[in-house]
Design a protein around this motif. Sequence first.
Motif, PDB file in Angstrom:
ATOM      1  N   GLN A 160       0.822  -1.200   0.000  1.00 48.97           N
ATOM      2  CA  GLN A 160       0.000   0.000   0.000  1.00 48.97           C
ATOM      3  C   GLN A 160       0.864   1.263   0.000  1.00 48.97           C
ATOM      4  O   GLN A 160       0.596   2.227  -0.718  1.00 48.97           O
ATOM      5  CB  GLN A 160      -0.918  -0.002   1.221  1.00 48.97           C
ATOM      6  CG  GLN A 160      -1.889   1.172   1.265  1.00 48.97           C
ATOM      7  CD  GLN A 160      -2.841   1.076   2.452  1.00 48.97           C
ATOM      8  OE1 GLN A 160      -2.744   0.147   3.252  1.00 48.97           O
ATOM      9  NE2 GLN A 160      -3.746   2.025   2.554  1.00 48.97           N
ATOM     10  N   ARG A 161       1.942   1.245   0.786  1.00 47.94           N
ATOM     11  CA  ARG A 161       2.841   2.398   0.808  1.00 47.94           C
ATOM     12  C   ARG A 161       3.565   2.555  -0.518  1.00 47.94           C
ATOM     13  O   ARG A 161       3.860   3.685  -0.939  1.00 47.94           O
ATOM     14  CB  ARG A 161       3.847   2.242   1.948  1.00 47.94           C
ATOM     15  CG  ARG A 161       3.229   2.347   3.334  1.00 47.94           C
ATOM     16  CD  ARG A 161       4.259   2.114   4.414  1.00 47.94           C
ATOM     17  NE  ARG A 161       3.662   2.203   5.735  1.00 47.94           N
ATOM     18  CZ  ARG A 161       4.319   1.955   6.880  1.00 47.94           C
ATOM     19  NH1 ARG A 161       5.604   1.601   6.835  1.00 47.94           N
ATOM     20  NH2 ARG A 161       3.705   2.069   8.032  1.00 47.94           N
ATOM     21  N   ALA A 162       3.871   1.446  -1.174  1.00 46.08           N
ATOM     22  CA  ALA A 162       4.517   1.522  -2.484  1.00 46.08           C
ATOM     23  C   ALA A 162       3.588   2.189  -3.505  1.00 46.08           C
ATOM     24  O   ALA A 162       4.032   3.020  -4.319  1.00 46.08           O
ATOM     25  CB  ALA A 162       4.924   0.139  -2.955  1.00 46.08           C
ATOM     26  N   ARG A 163       2.316   1.829  -3.485  1.00 46.71           N
ATOM     27  CA  ARG A 163       1.348   2.464  -4.397  1.00 46.71           C
ATOM     28  C   ARG A 163       1.237   3.956  -4.110  1.00 46.71           C
ATOM     29  O   ARG A 163       1.208   4.782  -5.042  1.00 46.71           O
ATOM     30  CB  ARG A 163      -0.011   1.785  -4.268  1.00 46.71           C
ATOM     31  CG  ARG A 163      -0.036   0.317  -4.696  1.00 46.71           C
ATOM     32  CD  ARG A 163      -1.457  -0.211  -4.738  1.00 46.71           C
ATOM     33  NE  ARG A 163      -1.491  -1.633  -5.018  1.00 46.71           N
ATOM     34  CZ  ARG A 163      -1.602  -2.579  -4.083  1.00 46.71           C
ATOM     35  NH1 ARG A 163      -1.681  -2.235  -2.795  1.00 46.71           N
ATOM     36  NH2 ARG A 163      -1.620  -3.859  -4.410  1.00 46.71           N
ATOM     37  N   LEU A 164       1.165   4.308  -2.839  1.00 43.79           N
ATOM     38  CA  LEU A 164       1.101   5.723  -2.484  1.00 43.79           C
ATOM     39  C   LEU A 164       2.382   6.451  -2.884  1.00 43.79           C
ATOM     40  O   LEU A 164       2.348   7.614  -3.304  1.00 43.79           O
ATOM     41  CB  LEU A 164       0.860   5.874  -0.975  1.00 43.79           C
ATOM     42  CG  LEU A 164      -0.510   5.431  -0.459  1.00 43.79           C
ATOM     43  CD1 LEU A 164      -0.566   5.550   1.061  1.00 43.79           C
ATOM     44  CD2 LEU A 164      -1.627   6.262  -1.090  1.00 43.79           C
ATOM     45  N   GLY A 165       3.523   5.753  -2.759  1.00 40.91           N
ATOM     46  CA  GLY A 165       4.791   6.352  -3.167  1.00 40.91           C
ATOM     47  C   GLY A 165       4.837   6.636  -4.654  1.00 40.91           C
ATOM     48  O   GLY A 165       5.316   7.698  -5.087  1.00 40.91           O
ATOM     49  N   ILE A 166       4.348   5.689  -5.464  1.00 41.22           N
ATOM     50  CA  ILE A 166       4.310   5.896  -6.917  1.00 41.22           C
ATOM     51  C   ILE A 166       3.398   7.060  -7.269  1.00 41.22           C
ATOM     52  O   ILE A 166       3.736   7.914  -8.118  1.00 41.22           O
ATOM     53  CB  ILE A 166       3.866   4.610  -7.619  1.00 41.22           C
ATOM     54  CG1 ILE A 166       4.924   3.513  -7.448  1.00 41.22           C
ATOM     55  CG2 ILE A 166       3.592   4.862  -9.098  1.00 41.22           C
ATOM     56  CD1 ILE A 166       4.499   2.158  -7.983  1.00 41.22           C
TER      57      ILE A 166
END
Length: 383
Positions: A160-166
Amino acid sequence: MTIHRGDDELLSTNASWLTTIVWGDTTEITPVEPWSHSGTLVKVLEILSLSSIILNGTIWNILVLVAILKRKTRLNGIHTMLIINLCVTDLGMSTVGMGFTLFDLILGQKAYLQASPVLCHINGFLVAVFPAVNVQTVATIAAHRYLLTCHPHHKILTKQRARLGILLIWVVSSTVAGLPLFDVVSHISYSSAVHHCHPDFHDPCIYGYLCMAVYAVTLPVSAFCYGSIMRSLFAIKETINLHNQRRNVDHTLDSVAQDDLASSTTHCSGEVMTIQSVTVTEGGTNSDIPSTRKRRRVRRRKKRLAADRRIAVASGLILLTTLICWSPFAITNVCFFEAELQHGWSVFIMWLAYTNSVFDPIIYVYFNKKVATRIRSTIRIKR
């Protein structure tokens, strides 16, 4: 040369080497060099080289995306999401970003980007947003590999944090690239040398320093991450080698002990020797069970180490190519660089930056055997 005109003043020119562009109440007259024989040859070489970059970048990025999307079960992986984002960015740069330059180069004197402020602003926004997303994605891949290798038990970067980071990468890049569209901090200008529009990094200088800050922060952080990753992988390799040495010594000692035991029973009767042989064999079988499990664990660790090393080397090379390709462009477009570049050097520096979109997918495919296999199967199917 800029000429301001009044309501009653009529301006006209018949010179073939002048291009007149009217923006509001201002008429800009820009000298355009006619195509001589040598100029035509240079133009043809520029068109062919840029077409080759566009073609290779488009094909390789599409093949990588198709190969990744074929394996739907791994699409939620953090590394896979980052690689997809990187390929989408490179594909956009190869098609849309370079496409404006190619068409403007082919049209020659017509210079449609100069004649259309809307297209010029779109082109300036795209050539600014794609490199910014590329650099930040490469830095995020480095941070992810660092956490996965050096701190494997800390779940800091989740899916989830990776998606938000992208999403945050695209928002930040679009914001920085969109400021010149509204004449905030900078403005969009046309470069006749490389046939595209881009934000002006010199007027004022703060925008150039703002863009340089992105590189100055992300690239050293990425270099630190990959340095730590290589040290960690080297330590793991040394641990595995030490374990293998100990296992070989233990195996040698067990063999010597069994030989001594067999020689000490030669004076006994055949019945006793049979019983002792069975006992030794059964004991050896029972003791081999944990050693077999250890060997399996060691094999798994070796395979994982080899995979991590390939991924680290591939990601490090992607970072290195990004640094090599974009550093000349970044250095020559800041205020402290005051030298006037010749046309050939300007084109070479810009084309070198464009080739980064080709190197990224090629490096990824070379170090990922599964993706390379899927690409070969896809090509065979299309044939």
